[in-house]
Motif scaffolding. Structure first.
Motif, PDB file in Angstrom:
ATOM      1  N   UNK A 158      34.350  44.440  30.910  1.00 36.23           N
ATOM      2  CA  UNK A 158      35.466  45.212  31.444  1.00 36.23           C
ATOM      3  C   UNK A 158      35.115  46.615  31.892  1.00 36.23           C
ATOM      4  N   UNK A 159      33.857  46.989  31.842  1.00 38.55           N
ATOM      5  CA  UNK A 159      33.498  48.364  32.200  1.00 38.55           C
ATOM      6  C   UNK A 159      32.942  48.489  33.613  1.00 38.55           C
ATOM      7  N   UNK A 160      32.960  47.407  34.360  1.00 34.32           N
ATOM      8  CA  UNK A 160      32.534  47.452  35.752  1.00 34.32           C
ATOM      9  C   UNK A 160      33.487  46.609  36.586  1.00 34.32           C
ATOM     10  N   UNK A 161      33.967  47.198  37.672  1.00 31.59           N
ATOM     11  CA  UNK A 161      34.916  46.512  38.539  1.00 31.59           C
ATOM     12  C   UNK A 161      34.522  46.714  39.999  1.00 31.59           C
ATOM     13  N   UNK A 162      35.074  45.866  40.848  1.00 29.50           N
ATOM     14  CA  UNK A 162      34.853  45.990  42.279  1.00 29.50           C
ATOM     15  C   UNK A 162      36.117  45.530  42.984  1.00 29.50           C
ATOM     16  N   UNK A 163      36.470  46.219  44.069  1.00 25.50           N
ATOM     17  CA  UNK A 163      37.716  45.930  44.767  1.00 25.50           C
ATOM     18  C   UNK A 163      37.487  45.784  46.266  1.00 25.50           C
ATOM     19  N   UNK A 164      38.327  44.991  46.896  1.00 26.65           N
ATOM     20  CA  UNK A 164      38.362  44.974  48.347  1.00 26.65           C
ATOM     21  C   UNK A 164      38.876  46.323  48.833  1.00 26.65           C
ATOM     22  N   UNK A 165      38.385  46.759  49.975  1.00 26.65           N
ATOM     23  CA  UNK A 165      38.807  48.050  50.511  1.00 26.65           C
ATOM     24  C   UNK A 165      40.320  48.111  50.710  1.00 26.65           C
ATOM     25  N   UNK A 166      40.916  46.981  51.054  1.00 27.35           N
ATOM     26  CA  UNK A 166      42.345  46.950  51.358  1.00 27.35           C
ATOM     27  C   UNK A 166      43.230  47.221  50.143  1.00 27.35           C
ATOM     28  N   UNK A 167      42.691  47.064  48.934  1.00 28.83           N
ATOM     29  CA  UNK A 167      43.504  47.257  47.732  1.00 28.83           C
ATOM     30  C   UNK A 167      42.998  48.398  46.853  1.00 28.83           C
ATOM     31  N   UNK A 168      41.873  48.966  47.209  1.00 30.78           N
ATOM     32  CA  UNK A 168      41.271  50.018  46.389  1.00 30.78           C
ATOM     33  C   UNK A 168      42.241  51.199  46.253  1.00 30.78           C
ATOM     34  N   UNK A 169      42.408  51.653  45.034  1.00 30.81           N
ATOM     35  CA  UNK A 169      43.324  52.757  44.764  1.00 30.81           C
ATOM     36  C   UNK A 169      44.744  52.318  44.482  1.00 30.81           C
ATOM     37  N   UNK A 170      45.063  51.064  44.763  1.00 31.16           N
ATOM     38  CA  UNK A 170      46.414  50.552  44.522  1.00 31.16           C
ATOM     39  C   UNK A 170      46.436  49.486  43.437  1.00 31.16           C
ATOM     40  N   UNK A 171      45.378  48.680  43.365  1.00 32.07           N
ATOM     41  CA  UNK A 171      45.301  47.588  42.400  1.00 32.07           C
ATOM     42  C   UNK A 171      44.297  47.937  41.306  1.00 32.07           C
ATOM     43  N   UNK A 172      44.565  47.439  40.099  1.00 30.16           N
ATOM     44  CA  UNK A 172      43.658  47.634  38.973  1.00 30.16           C
ATOM     45  C   UNK A 172      43.484  46.320  38.230  1.00 30.16           C
ATOM     46  N   UNK A 173      42.237  45.900  38.080  1.00 36.57           N
ATOM     47  CA  UNK A 173      41.933  44.687  37.335  1.00 36.57           C
ATOM     48  C   UNK A 173      41.503  45.072  35.928  1.00 36.57           C
ATOM     49  N   UNK A 174      41.908  44.275  34.956  1.00 35.03           N
ATOM     50  CA  UNK A 174      41.535  44.514  33.566  1.00 35.03           C
ATOM     51  C   UNK A 174      41.430  43.170  32.851  1.00 35.03           C
ATOM     52  N   UNK A 175      40.851  43.190  31.665  1.00 38.53           N
ATOM     53  CA  UNK A 175      40.722  41.946  30.920  1.00 38.53           C
ATOM     54  C   UNK A 175      40.832  42.218  29.422  1.00 38.53           C
ATOM     55  N   UNK A 176      41.232  41.170  28.700  1.00 35.09           N
ATOM     56  CA  UNK A 176      41.306  41.207  27.246  1.00 35.09           C
ATOM     57  C   UNK A 176      40.588  39.966  26.751  1.00 35.09           C
ATOM     58  N   UNK A 177      39.345  40.111  26.344  1.00 40.18           N
ATOM     59  CA  UNK A 177      38.551  38.945  25.948  1.00 40.18           C
ATOM     60  C   UNK A 177      39.083  38.295  24.673  1.00 40.18           C
ATOM     61  N   UNK A 178      39.705  39.072  23.822  1.00 44.23           N
ATOM     62  CA  UNK A 178      40.261  38.496  22.595  1.00 44.23           C
ATOM     63  C   UNK A 178      41.383  37.510  22.914  1.00 44.23           C
ATOM     64  N   UNK A 179      42.079  37.753  24.025  1.00 45.93           N
ATOM     65  CA  UNK A 179      43.173  36.873  24.431  1.00 45.93           C
ATOM     66  C   UNK A 179      42.771  35.951  25.575  1.00 45.93           C
ATOM     67  N   UNK A 180      41.525  36.077  26.038  1.00 49.35           N
ATOM     68  CA  UNK A 180      41.032  35.252  27.138  1.00 49.35           C
ATOM     69  C   UNK A 180      41.899  35.409  28.385  1.00 49.35           C
ATOM     70  N   UNK A 181      42.250  36.657  28.684  1.00 48.77           N
ATOM     71  CA  UNK A 181      43.114  36.923  29.831  1.00 48.77           C
ATOM     72  C   UNK A 181      42.492  37.963  30.757  1.00 48.77           C
TER      73      UNK A 181
END
Length: 127
Positions: free
Chosen positions: A55-78
């Motif tokens: 969860x400490x490295x992310x990459x975004x399409x230019x069209x969504x950068x600054x508007x969308x945020x991806x995250x994960x919770x491995x304990x919940x597998x989400x």
């Protein structure tokens, strides 16, 4: 049976927000990159965002950068996708995906690099 199940899609006005979630079952993806793609009517599936296993490295399409945020919770597998400042052009079916392999190097941005897919959730942004 391995499944990825998306939720959280819906209809929202331009400028609004939605949060998509994806829950994996049947196996853990805690060591894999996971990502979001989308496909609008008449268009090819396109990359939106990806996140590494920790969860400490992310990459975004230019069209969504600054508007969308991806995250994960491995304990919940989400994995989640927070979408803010939505635009009409964000309207699409959004798919959650997992690589299914331990990954080293640049985060994967091509759909062919992902081996597990959800069924998709519709996001409609009205202008």
């Amino acid at each position: 049976q391995v499944q990825l199940a998306e939720s959280g899609g819906g209809l929202v006005q331009a400028g609004g927000s939605l949060r998509l979630s994806c829950t994996a079952s049947g196996r853990t993806f805690s060591r894999d990159p996971m990502g979001w793609f989308r496909q609008a009517p008449g268009k090819e599936r396109e990359f939106v965002a990806t996140i590494n296993w920790s969860g400490d490295s992310t990459s975004y399409a230019d069209s969504v950068k600054g508007r969308f945020t991806i995250s994960r919770d491995n304990a919940k597998n989400t994995v989640s996708l927070q979408m803010n400042s939505l635009k009409a052009e964000d309207t699409a079916v959004y798919y959650c995906a997992a690589v299914g392999l331990q990954w080293i190097g640049v985060l994967p941005r091509r759909s062919t690099q992902y081996n597990y897919w959800g069924q998709g959730t519709q996001v409609t942004v009205s202008s």
